[in-house]
Design a protein around this motif. Structure first.
Motif, PDB file in Angstrom:
ATOM      1  N   ILE A  20       0.861  -1.182   0.000  1.00 57.33           N
ATOM      2  CA  ILE A  20       0.000   0.000   0.000  1.00 57.33           C
ATOM      3  C   ILE A  20       0.899   1.234   0.000  1.00 57.33           C
ATOM      4  O   ILE A  20       1.853   1.320   0.765  1.00 57.33           O
ATOM      5  CB  ILE A  20      -0.917  -0.006   1.242  1.00 57.33           C
ATOM      6  N   LEU A  21       0.584   2.177  -0.882  1.00 57.41           N
ATOM      7  CA  LEU A  21       1.371   3.401  -0.959  1.00 57.41           C
ATOM      8  C   LEU A  21       0.960   4.339   0.172  1.00 57.41           C
ATOM      9  O   LEU A  21      -0.219   4.559   0.427  1.00 57.41           O
ATOM     10  CB  LEU A  21       1.157   4.079  -2.309  1.00 57.41           C
ATOM     11  N   ASP A  22       1.968   4.895   0.838  1.00 59.42           N
ATOM     12  CA  ASP A  22       1.728   5.808   1.947  1.00 59.42           C
ATOM     13  C   ASP A  22       1.882   7.233   1.444  1.00 59.42           C
ATOM     14  O   ASP A  22       2.967   7.636   1.019  1.00 59.42           O
ATOM     15  CB  ASP A  22       2.714   5.520   3.085  1.00 59.42           C
ATOM     16  N   GLY A  23       0.819   8.010   1.484  1.00 58.46           N
ATOM     17  CA  GLY A  23       0.862   9.385   1.004  1.00 58.46           C
ATOM     18  C   GLY A  23       1.626  10.312   1.927  1.00 58.46           C
ATOM     19  O   GLY A  23       2.139  11.342   1.504  1.00 58.46           O
TER      20      GLY A  23
END
Length: 96
Positions: free
Chosen positions: A45-48
């Motif tokens: 999951i990409l962490d903003g």
């Protein structure tokens, strides 16, 4: 669906390309070989919050003011009014 696309492209290529003639012509057109590649799977999951959002084209208040002054000076120069700087390279410039 992929087979239909490949067959359509092969048909279009057979129409658009010239057929070989003479002694060395191709006897039978070999079938097109295409192995489908599965689409990539993203597992993490990409962490903003991990990356900093920087927009260098956003100017601060001081930069806006200087840009507005430069634009105003350029506009007035087209009309014939000189509102240039008072000092150029540290040398005072007299207004004419």
């Amino acid at each position: 669906m992929l087979d239909l696309t490949v067959h359509c492209l092969a048909w279009m290529l057979s129409i658009c390309t010239p057929r070989p003639r003479g002694r060395h012509r191709l006897g039978v057109i070999p079938p097109l070989r295409f192995t489908p590649v599965p689409p990539p799977r993203f597992t993490e999951i990409l962490d903003g919050n991990a990356s900093r959002l920087v927009r260098p084209y956003i100017l601060g208040a001081a930069e806006h003011r200087r840009q507005r002054e430069r634009r105003r000076a350029l506009y007035l120069a087209t009309v014939g009014i000189d509102v240039g700087p008072d000092h150029i390279h540290g040398v005072p410039v007299a207004a004419r």
